[in-house]
Design a protein around this motif. Structure first.
Motif, PDB file in Angstrom:
ATOM      1  N   MET A   1       0.840  -1.199   0.000  1.00 47.74           N
ATOM      2  CA  MET A   1       0.000   0.000   0.000  1.00 47.74           C
ATOM      3  C   MET A   1       0.875   1.249   0.000  1.00 47.74           C
ATOM      4  O   MET A   1       1.890   1.284   0.693  1.00 47.74           O
ATOM      5  CB  MET A   1      -0.885  -0.015   1.256  1.00 47.74           C
ATOM      6  CG  MET A   1      -2.285   0.514   1.001  1.00 47.74           C
ATOM      7  SD  MET A   1      -3.264   0.447   2.510  1.00 47.74           S
ATOM      8  CE  MET A   1      -2.628   1.853   3.422  1.00 47.74           C
ATOM      9  N   SER A   2       0.476   2.271  -0.787  1.00 44.19           N
ATOM     10  CA  SER A   2       1.317   3.471  -0.826  1.00 44.19           C
ATOM     11  C   SER A   2       1.158   4.247   0.485  1.00 44.19           C
ATOM     12  O   SER A   2       0.125   4.170   1.155  1.00 44.19           O
ATOM     13  CB  SER A   2       0.935   4.346  -2.012  1.00 44.19           C
ATOM     14  OG  SER A   2      -0.373   4.805  -1.832  1.00 44.19           O
ATOM     15  N   LYS A   3       2.198   4.979   0.778  1.00 44.21           N
ATOM     16  CA  LYS A   3       2.188   5.732   2.046  1.00 44.21           C
ATOM     17  C   LYS A   3       1.274   6.938   1.931  1.00 44.21           C
ATOM     18  O   LYS A   3       1.187   7.543   0.863  1.00 44.21           O
ATOM     19  CB  LYS A   3       3.608   6.195   2.349  1.00 44.21           C
ATOM     20  CG  LYS A   3       4.493   5.075   2.823  1.00 44.21           C
ATOM     21  CD  LYS A   3       5.554   5.634   3.728  1.00 44.21           C
ATOM     22  CE  LYS A   3       6.272   4.519   4.443  1.00 44.21           C
ATOM     23  NZ  LYS A   3       7.474   4.977   5.113  1.00 44.21           N
ATOM     24  N   PRO A   4       0.626   7.328   3.031  1.00 48.46           N
ATOM     25  CA  PRO A   4      -0.217   8.517   2.961  1.00 48.46           C
ATOM     26  C   PRO A   4       0.630   9.779   2.757  1.00 48.46           C
ATOM     27  O   PRO A   4       1.750   9.867   3.253  1.00 48.46           O
ATOM     28  CB  PRO A   4      -0.904   8.543   4.330  1.00 48.46           C
ATOM     29  CG  PRO A   4      -0.061   7.702   5.216  1.00 48.46           C
ATOM     30  CD  PRO A   4       0.634   6.703   4.350  1.00 48.46           C
ATOM     31  N   THR A   5       0.073  10.713   2.007  1.00 52.13           N
ATOM     32  CA  THR A   5       0.766  11.984   1.776  1.00 52.13           C
ATOM     33  C   THR A   5       0.426  12.946   2.913  1.00 52.13           C
ATOM     34  O   THR A   5      -0.755  13.188   3.193  1.00 52.13           O
ATOM     35  CB  THR A   5       0.320  12.579   0.419  1.00 52.13           C
ATOM     36  OG1 THR A   5       0.638  11.623  -0.580  1.00 52.13           O
ATOM     37  CG2 THR A   5       1.017  13.893   0.121  1.00 52.13           C
ATOM     38  N   ILE A   6       1.473  13.456   3.544  1.00 49.94           N
ATOM     39  CA  ILE A   6       1.287  14.328   4.706  1.00 49.94           C
ATOM     40  C   ILE A   6       1.855  15.709   4.387  1.00 49.94           C
ATOM     41  O   ILE A   6       2.964  15.827   3.857  1.00 49.94           O
ATOM     42  CB  ILE A   6       2.050  13.782   5.954  1.00 49.94           C
ATOM     43  CG1 ILE A   6       1.834  12.274   6.156  1.00 49.94           C
ATOM     44  CG2 ILE A   6       1.717  14.592   7.193  1.00 49.94           C
ATOM     45  CD1 ILE A   6       0.449  11.844   6.515  1.00 49.94           C
ATOM     46  N   THR A   7       1.121  16.738   4.747  1.00 48.49           N
ATOM     47  CA  THR A   7       1.611  18.111   4.569  1.00 48.49           C
ATOM     48  C   THR A   7       1.589  18.814   5.915  1.00 48.49           C
ATOM     49  O   THR A   7       0.581  18.758   6.634  1.00 48.49           O
ATOM     50  CB  THR A   7       0.716  18.876   3.571  1.00 48.49           C
ATOM     51  OG1 THR A   7       0.754  18.166   2.338  1.00 48.49           O
ATOM     52  CG2 THR A   7       1.213  20.292   3.349  1.00 48.49           C
ATOM     53  N   LEU A   8       2.699  19.454   6.250  1.00 48.47           N
ATOM     54  CA  LEU A   8       2.794  20.202   7.506  1.00 48.47           C
ATOM     55  C   LEU A   8       2.826  21.691   7.206  1.00 48.47           C
ATOM     56  O   LEU A   8       3.627  22.144   6.379  1.00 48.47           O
ATOM     57  CB  LEU A   8       4.081  19.803   8.245  1.00 48.47           C
ATOM     58  CG  LEU A   8       4.378  20.568   9.536  1.00 48.47           C
ATOM     59  CD1 LEU A   8       3.455  20.103  10.672  1.00 48.47           C
ATOM     60  CD2 LEU A   8       5.844  20.389   9.961  1.00 48.47           C
ATOM     61  N   LEU A   9       1.974  22.457   7.871  1.00 43.61           N
ATOM     62  CA  LEU A   9       2.059  23.924   7.808  1.00 43.61           C
ATOM     63  C   LEU A   9       2.868  24.356   9.023  1.00 43.61           C
ATOM     64  O   LEU A   9       2.480  24.037  10.163  1.00 43.61           O
ATOM     65  CB  LEU A   9       0.660  24.550   7.883  1.00 43.61           C
ATOM     66  CG  LEU A   9      -0.019  24.897   6.545  1.00 43.61           C
ATOM     67  CD1 LEU A   9      -0.233  23.653   5.711  1.00 43.61           C
ATOM     68  CD2 LEU A   9      -1.348  25.593   6.787  1.00 43.61           C
ATOM     69  N   ALA A  10       3.956  25.077   8.794  1.00 43.38           N
ATOM     70  CA  ALA A  10       4.876  25.358   9.897  1.00 43.38           C
ATOM     71  C   ALA A  10       5.330  26.809   9.906  1.00 43.38           C
ATOM     72  O   ALA A  10       5.610  27.390   8.855  1.00 43.38           O
ATOM     73  CB  ALA A  10       6.100  24.450   9.779  1.00 43.38           C
ATOM     74  N   GLY A  11       5.424  27.384  11.113  1.00 45.61           N
ATOM     75  CA  GLY A  11       6.019  28.708  11.279  1.00 45.61           C
ATOM     76  C   GLY A  11       7.492  28.554  11.613  1.00 45.61           C
ATOM     77  O   GLY A  11       8.217  27.825  10.921  1.00 45.61           O
ATOM     78  N   GLY A  12       7.918  29.211  12.717  1.00 44.55           N
ATOM     79  CA  GLY A  12       9.335  29.172  13.084  1.00 44.55           C
ATOM     80  C   GLY A  12       9.639  28.085  14.097  1.00 44.55           C
ATOM     81  O   GLY A  12       9.687  26.899  13.761  1.00 44.55           O
ATOM     82  N   SER A 189      -3.098  15.765  -0.557  1.00 44.46           N
ATOM     83  CA  SER A 189      -2.692  15.205   0.742  1.00 44.46           C
ATOM     84  C   SER A 189      -3.765  14.304   1.339  1.00 44.46           C
ATOM     85  O   SER A 189      -4.948  14.469   1.069  1.00 44.46           O
ATOM     86  CB  SER A 189      -2.426  16.337   1.743  1.00 44.46           C
ATOM     87  OG  SER A 189      -1.294  17.043   1.358  1.00 44.46           O
ATOM     88  N   ASP A 190      -3.318  13.375   2.155  1.00 46.47           N
ATOM     89  CA  ASP A 190      -4.251  12.579   2.964  1.00 46.47           C
ATOM     90  C   ASP A 190      -4.475  13.249   4.318  1.00 46.47           C
ATOM     91  O   ASP A 190      -5.562  13.193   4.875  1.00 46.47           O
ATOM     92  CB  ASP A 190      -3.690  11.168   3.168  1.00 46.47           C
ATOM     93  CG  ASP A 190      -3.592  10.434   1.839  1.00 46.47           C
ATOM     94  OD1 ASP A 190      -4.648  10.152   1.255  1.00 46.47           O
ATOM     95  OD2 ASP A 190      -2.464  10.191   1.367  1.00 46.47           O
ATOM     96  N   VAL A 191      -3.394  13.843   4.837  1.00 42.82           N
ATOM     97  CA  VAL A 191      -3.494  14.548   6.126  1.00 42.82           C
ATOM     98  C   VAL A 191      -2.748  15.873   6.026  1.00 42.82           C
ATOM     99  O   VAL A 191      -1.633  15.926   5.501  1.00 42.82           O
ATOM    100  CB  VAL A 191      -2.881  13.706   7.274  1.00 42.82           C
ATOM    101  CG1 VAL A 191      -2.897  14.480   8.588  1.00 42.82           C
ATOM    102  CG2 VAL A 191      -3.603  12.375   7.436  1.00 42.82           C
ATOM    103  N   VAL A 192      -3.383  16.931   6.495  1.00 44.35           N
ATOM    104  CA  VAL A 192      -2.696  18.221   6.648  1.00 44.35           C
ATOM    105  C   VAL A 192      -2.544  18.443   8.154  1.00 44.35           C
ATOM    106  O   VAL A 192      -3.536  18.426   8.887  1.00 44.35           O
ATOM    107  CB  VAL A 192      -3.499  19.381   6.014  1.00 44.35           C
ATOM    108  CG1 VAL A 192      -2.878  20.728   6.375  1.00 44.35           C
ATOM    109  CG2 VAL A 192      -3.574  19.218   4.493  1.00 44.35           C
TER     110      VAL A 192
END
Ligand code: GDP
Length: 319
Positions: A1-12, A189-192
């Motif tokens: 199974m392919s890995k889920p695509t994860i996106t992180l919104l990040a500041g400092g 993405s799958d998860v943000v």
């Protein structure tokens, strides 16, 4: 199974800790980070991008861990020389760090997109996780205080967040164009994950770019935010002051209201567990955990827990 695509919104600083946790996690090879460019400013003719560099230096283990920003084993010969010339040197830029700013400025003059420049800086530090920008245009946070409007770094570094905040604006945001690859990343993405960053000036600044918040609202991804508050307080920085200035409460509910148009879940610290029920009553999924990240193990554990929880809630929703 392919890995889920994860996106992180990040500041400092809070964003960089989450980024390190993600990089150490079992999801590391299917992720991207969207960083904040609205803290950017020009010093001594050089373009400085503090939040993006904090994320890259942290991922490269080149960060000064005591400060949470700047390079480790840094010297300040250039800054001392600038001071001798009578330059304002309240923005502490070390010698190694200045090389990054020289390169960034040179490449900008050559017409290279800031997103591509961020990737080059990441490559120089052997950081393989893609660092995406919300926009290649200039967007700058401005803070209105009793003494008038200040740039974000004047407020944050020079005035050390002391003045009361009356208003925050993201200059240039209205006419900024979102980077297409960033919008695409959110949509696929799958998860943000929203890092425990300042919800107003770090995450709010990313969301201020037209098209970014819309992508988060339209994506099929499950959107989960880690609260930057622990025991109702910020660890560092002006998130409390800025929540108040936006007319929001300094607690998990106040953070939730910053994201309420698109949020599926929140991770709150065990010390704030009493706030979980009110959050659940709004329809949110809530994970209560230890969210203070010191060691790399803390960071990895929190990010894995967050993503595991998001994926399991997402599955239940689909079922
Ligand atoms: P800045 O741009 O350097 O101010 O960094 P961010 O916006 O990314 O993060 C600032 C926020 O991070 C502050 O509100 C802190 O309370 C929060 N923060 C820092 N470290 C941690 C941590 O270990 N856990 C949690 N939950 N929040 C943190």
């Amino acid at each position: 199974m392919s890995k889920p695509t994860i996106t992180l919104l990040a500041g400092g600083v809070g964003g960089a800790k989450a980024a390190e946790g993600l990089a150490a996690s079992r999801y590391a090879d299917s992720t991207a980070i969207i960083g904040n460019i609205a803290d950017d400013d020009e010093f001594h003719g050089l373009w400085v991008s503090p939040d993006i560099d904090t994320v890259i230096y942290s991922l490269a283990n080149q960060i000064d861990r005591k400060q949470g920003w700047g390079r480790v084993n840094e010297s300040h010969q250039v800054l001392n020389e600038l001071k001798a010339f009578g330059e304002d040197t309240w923005m502490t830029l070390g010698d190694l760090d200045l090389a990054t700013h020289i390169m960034r400025t040179k490449l900008r003059y050559e017409g290279i997109r800031p997103s591509v420049i961020a990737q080059r800086i990441a490559q120089r530090h052997r950081v393989s996780i893609p660092i995406l920008l919300p926009t290649d245009d200039v967007v700058q946070t401005q803070v209105k205080t009793d003494a008038g409007w200040l740039s974000f770094q004047e407020f944050f570094v020079r005035e050390q967040c002391h003045p009361d905040v009356l208003e925050v604006q993201f200059e240039g945001a209205k006419s900024a164009q979102a980077c297409p690859e960033t919008v695409q990343q959110i949509l696929q993405s799958d998860v943000v994950v929203i890092a425990p960053s300042n919800p107003i000036v770090s995450i709010g600044a990313i969301l201020s770019v037209p098209g970014i918040q819309q992508a988060i609202e339209n994506t099929q991804a499950y959107v989960i935010a880690i609260s930057p508050l622990i025991n109702g307080k910020t660890i560092k920085g002006p998130a409390d002051k800025l929540l108040k200035s936006a007319g929001l409460s300094v607690d998990s509910m106040g953070v939730f209201h910053c994201y309420e148009n698109f949020l599926d879940a929140m991770v709150i610290d065990s010390s704030d567990e009493s706030e979980a029920l009110a959050l659940k009553n709004t329809g949110l999924d809530v994970l209560v955990s230890q969210t203070f990240m010191q060691s790399i193990k803390d960071k990895q554990s929190l990010l894995e827990q967050t993503i595991d929880y998001a994926l399991s809630c997402k599955k239940l929703r689909v079922a």
